[in-house]
Design a protein around this motif. Structure first.
Motif, short mmCIF file in Angstrom:
data_model
loop_
_atom_site.label_atom_id
_atom_site.label_comp_id
_atom_site.label_asym_id
_atom_site.label_seq_id
_atom_site.Cartn_x
_atom_site.Cartn_y
_atom_site.Cartn_z
N ARG A 155 0.88 -1.14 -0.08
CA ARG A 155 0.14 -0.01 -0.01
C ARG A 155 0.76 1.20 0.15
O ARG A 155 0.43 2.27 -0.56
N ARG A 156 2.07 1.01 0.83
CA ARG A 156 2.81 2.46 0.87
C ARG A 156 3.44 2.75 -0.57
O ARG A 156 3.66 3.71 -1.03
N LYS B 7 1.72 6.79 -7.18
CA LYS B 7 0.51 7.89 -7.31
C LYS B 7 0.87 9.23 -7.08
O LYS B 7 0.86 9.95 -7.67
N CYS B 8 1.65 9.50 -5.63
CA CYS B 8 2.05 10.87 -5.71
C CYS B 8 2.94 11.51 -6.53
O CYS B 8 3.17 12.42 -6.99
N CYS B 9 4.02 10.37 -6.87
CA CYS B 9 4.95 10.86 -7.96
C CYS B 9 4.43 11.09 -9.13
O CYS B 9 4.79 11.96 -9.92
N ALA C 130 2.58 14.80 -13.19
CA ALA C 130 1.68 15.56 -14.16
C ALA C 130 1.49 16.96 -13.89
O ALA C 130 1.42 17.84 -14.81
N VAL C 131 1.72 17.59 -12.66
CA VAL C 131 1.49 18.87 -12.20
C VAL C 131 2.73 19.60 -12.74
O VAL C 131 2.36 20.79 -13.39
N MET C 132 4.02 19.12 -12.75
CA MET C 132 5.14 19.96 -13.21
C MET C 132 5.11 19.78 -14.76
O MET C 132 5.31 20.82 -15.41
N LEU C 133 4.45 18.87 -15.50
CA LEU C 133 4.22 18.80 -16.98
C LEU C 133 3.22 19.88 -17.33
O LEU C 133 3.58 20.89 -18.23
N VAL C 134 2.25 20.08 -16.65
CA VAL C 134 1.05 21.07 -16.84
C VAL C 134 1.65 22.42 -16.85
O VAL C 134 1.56 23.33 -17.62
#
Length: 226
Positions: free
Chosen positions: A41-42, A48-50, A55-59
């Motif tokens: 789970r960890r 998922k966090c990475c 995705a945020v950095m790409l946007v």
């Protein structure tokens, strides 16, 4: 019978101690299945966090690139000749506009507009306008330095003194040309800079000494920056 009494009885097998629980001695019982599930789970959460961070950095990178190529892209100022005329044809020789030799001083008056299409101000230095008659120098003038705010347009009035005899010596319809050079710099938030901007506009026209007017007027402009 004595031998039977002295015979040693076999020892009973030792009893196996039961598995101690956390309540017996305070120690945590190891559970292989529990730890493997937690680790999985960890690991899934980290992935998922990475992925979200990437995705945020790409946007953000795409947005920044779009802004640099559109809104924050430095564009060359636009210069335009609105009108030009010659004043002083009616002045009498040696009277006001004339000199001691009787030569009439004429003035080529040009109205120039400059538009700054950038999101930052355009600071320009002294602007020079040179006038030529059939390729020979006929006069020169300069306007003071200034600043054009973002998205604004200013009008500049340029007065260049020329002598009548210089123009009339060119024949019936002498060709008069002007060259205006504006230099300056543009900086957006001290991040995107263009420290050397040169905008040039060349105009040609024919002078009719009989009607004291200009005709066949045309202009073209060039821009160079680094």
């Amino acid at each position: 019978m004595a031998d039977n009494k002295d015979q040693v009885k076999p020892l009973a097998p030792a009893a196996v101690a039961p598995f101690s629980s956390p309540s017996d001695d305070g120690a945590f019982a190891f559970s292989p299945e529990f730890n493997y599930s937690s680790h999985r789970r960890r690991k899934s959460c980290c992935v998922k966090c990475c992925g979200c961070a990437a995705a945020v950095m790409l946007v953000l990178a795409v947005i920044a690139l779009a802004l640099v190529l559109t809104v924050f892209r430095i564009k060359n100022p636009k210069i335009k000749m609105n009108s030009v005329e010659i004043n002083g044809w009616d002045a009498a020789a040696g009277n006001g506009n004339g000199n001691a030799n009787g030569t009439i001083k004429l003035t080529l008056t040009a109205n120039v507009s400059v538009k700054n299409p950038n999101v930052a101000s355009f600071k320009f230095y002294n602007t020079t306008t040179s006038v030529y008659c059939n390729g020979s120098p006929a006069g020169e003038a300069s306007t003071p330095a200034g600043e054009i705010l973002a998205g604004k347009t200013i009008s500049v009035k340029i007065n260049v003194p020329v002598a009548e005899d210089v123009i009339t010596a060119g024949g019936n319809l002498p060709v008069l040309s002007s060259r205006t050079t504006m230099m300056g710099k543009i900086s957006i938030k001290n991040i995107i800079k263009r420290s050397h901007v040169v905008v040039k506009m060349n105009c040609t026209m024919k002078v009719n000494p009989t009607t004291h007017s200009l005709q066949d007027f045309s202009c073209f402009k060039t821009a160079a920056s680094s």
